[in-house]
Design a protein around this motif. Structure first.
Motif, PDB file in Angstrom:
ATOM      1  N   ALA A   1     -95.318 -82.095 -60.457  1.00 24.52           N
ATOM      2  CA  ALA A   1     -94.353 -83.339 -60.324  1.00 24.52           C
ATOM      3  C   ALA A   1     -93.704 -82.729 -59.248  1.00 24.52           C
ATOM      4  CB  ALA A   1     -94.286 -83.922 -61.312  1.00 24.52           C
TER       5      ALA A   1
ATOM      6  N   THR B   1     -98.892 -88.658 -61.435  1.00 24.23           N
ATOM      7  CA  THR B   1     -97.478 -89.400 -62.166  1.00 24.23           C
ATOM      8  C   THR B   1     -96.310 -89.499 -61.156  1.00 24.23           C
ATOM      9  OG1 THR B   1     -98.140 -88.563 -64.416  1.00 24.23           O
ATOM     10  CG2 THR B   1     -96.071 -89.132 -63.861  1.00 24.23           C
ATOM     11  N   GLU B   2     -96.117 -88.396 -60.341  1.00 32.50           N
ATOM     12  CA  GLU B   2     -95.025 -88.313 -59.329  1.00 32.50           C
ATOM     13  C   GLU B   2     -95.394 -89.391 -58.108  1.00 32.50           C
ATOM     14  OE1 GLU B   2     -91.381 -87.932 -57.788  1.00 32.50           O
ATOM     15  OE2 GLU B   2     -92.237 -87.149 -59.983  1.00 32.50           O
TER      16      GLU B   2
ATOM     17  N   ALA C   1     -92.943 -84.376 -55.669  1.00 26.98           N
ATOM     18  CA  ALA C   1     -91.547 -84.853 -55.193  1.00 26.98           C
ATOM     19  C   ALA C   1     -91.069 -84.371 -54.123  1.00 26.98           C
ATOM     20  CB  ALA C   1     -90.686 -84.824 -56.481  1.00 26.98           C
TER      21      ALA C   1
ATOM     22  N   ARG D   1     -94.403 -92.879 -59.373  1.00 29.21           N
ATOM     23  CA  ARG D   1     -92.999 -93.055 -59.198  1.00 29.21           C
ATOM     24  C   ARG D   1     -92.592 -93.387 -57.896  1.00 29.21           C
ATOM     25  NH1 ARG D   1     -92.560 -88.126 -62.473  1.00 29.21           N
ATOM     26  NH2 ARG D   1     -92.252 -88.576 -64.454  1.00 29.21           N
TER      27      ARG D   1
END
Length: 334
Positions: A163, A198-199, A167, A202
């Protein structure tokens, strides 16, 4: 031992006390025995000694890794061996090449040699193959958690580390990303993929716009895959490599295509000379030396009678910026 005693001019019991580092022997006599032992190239028979030692300990630990040729696993091996050697424990190491059948075969081979404990990186779907009589053997799992048995595990924060990588690339302005991974049946690979996706969520980036190339098992397979990806339609502006050997293949492909300063690269796992590349390779470092040290401490504790409930020890990863992960996207794609 009789020969050593005769050459040193002492009794067999005195030789035994010196060899086993027991008290009650003068320093002068101790040196005479040690010199005689050295002259005769006398080696203590650890197997025979273990028959008399309480608990029948052999002062050996079995270490089973995917491949000691992999820099990550090699550093775990070194750190573990350094700690255990200071306690007089030998490490018997073997590579299983991520082969589940070989894992079971080698574990049982270590058990036949009556090692005092096992440290292993599992690949089999379950470690339920362990014989019932060996369930009490001290065991510590490294890099991956066990299935089908309860034991301590020392792992990296794989999902969180991936992650961080996603990011960082997104923060540099990249939206055209590629994810390159190894075998999807490996626990760590699944965790890294999960953290990366997941990142993306986001950040509001659809996985439909990301190239996922997985199942890469060697540097060469990664090189070919990246070469095809970068010369095809809609090439990515940034690549996340989820495994060290895959990172090597990506580096080679970028160099061959002259794109090492045009396409961003961020790898999972640090390696020697990563800072000497052009540019230096930005990585999520796992600190395998710390993993090996903690694993050694846990196996020692278990061998010495620690009976607390098994737990997982997570070693935090670290994002190290060196240049390759900071290559910006072309202005017309930013």
């Amino acid at each position: 031992m009789r020969d050593v005693a005769a050459l040193a001019g002492v009794g067999i019991k005195t030789v035994s006390r010196v060899i086993n580092d027991e008290p009650g022997v003068s320093e002068v006599t101790r040196q005479k025995v040690l010199e005689a032992a050295k002259w005769l190239n006398y080696q203590l028979d650890m197997t025979a000694q273990s028959l008399r030692r309480a608990g029948r300990q052999t002062l050996s630990v079995g270490l089973l890794l995917p491949s000691v040729a992999n820099p990550f696993h090699g550093q775990i091996h070194r750190a573990l061996s350094d700690v255990l050697a200071s306690h007089g424990i030998a490490v018997l190491a073997a590579s299983m090449d991520n082969d589940a059948a070989r894992e079971e075969e080698l574990v049982k081979a270590f058990l036949r040699r009556r090692v005092d404990g096992l440290v292993l990186t599992p690949v089999a779907k379950s470690q339920g193959y362990l014989p019932e009589h060996s369930k009490d053997l001290p065991m510590v799992f490294v890099d991956r958690e066990p299935v089908g048995t309860d034991a301590d595990a020392v792992v990296s924060d794989n999902a969180a580390g991936a992650a961080k990588a996603a990011a960082h690339l997104i923060s540099q302005g990249h939206t055209k990303l590629a994810y390159l991974g190894g075998r999807t049946d490996i626990q760590t690979a699944r965790e890294r993929r999960r953290g990366f996706i997941t990142e993306l969520g986001r950040a509001g980036i659809s996985t439909d716009t990301v190239h996922f190339l997985e199942g890469l098992r060697s540097e060469e397979s990664a090189r070919k895959a990246v070469s095809e990806l970068l010369t095809g339609a809609e090439p990515p502006t940034a690549i996340f490599s989820a495994q060290i050997m895959v990172t090597f293949g990506v580096m080679r492909a970028l160099q061959e295509l002259g794109l090492n300063r045009a396409v961003a690269l961020l790898g999972f796992g640090d390696f020697t000379l990563s800072d000497m590349m052009n540019p230096g390779i930005t990585v999520v470092a796992q600190h395998p030396e710390h993993i090996g040290k903690v694993a050694a401490e846990r196996i020692l504790a278990r061998i010495n009678g620690d009976r607390q409930e098994p737990r997982t020890y997570t070693i935090p990863s670290e994002l190290i910026l060196r240049g390759s992960g900071e290559v910006p996207p072309p202005k017309d794609t930013a």
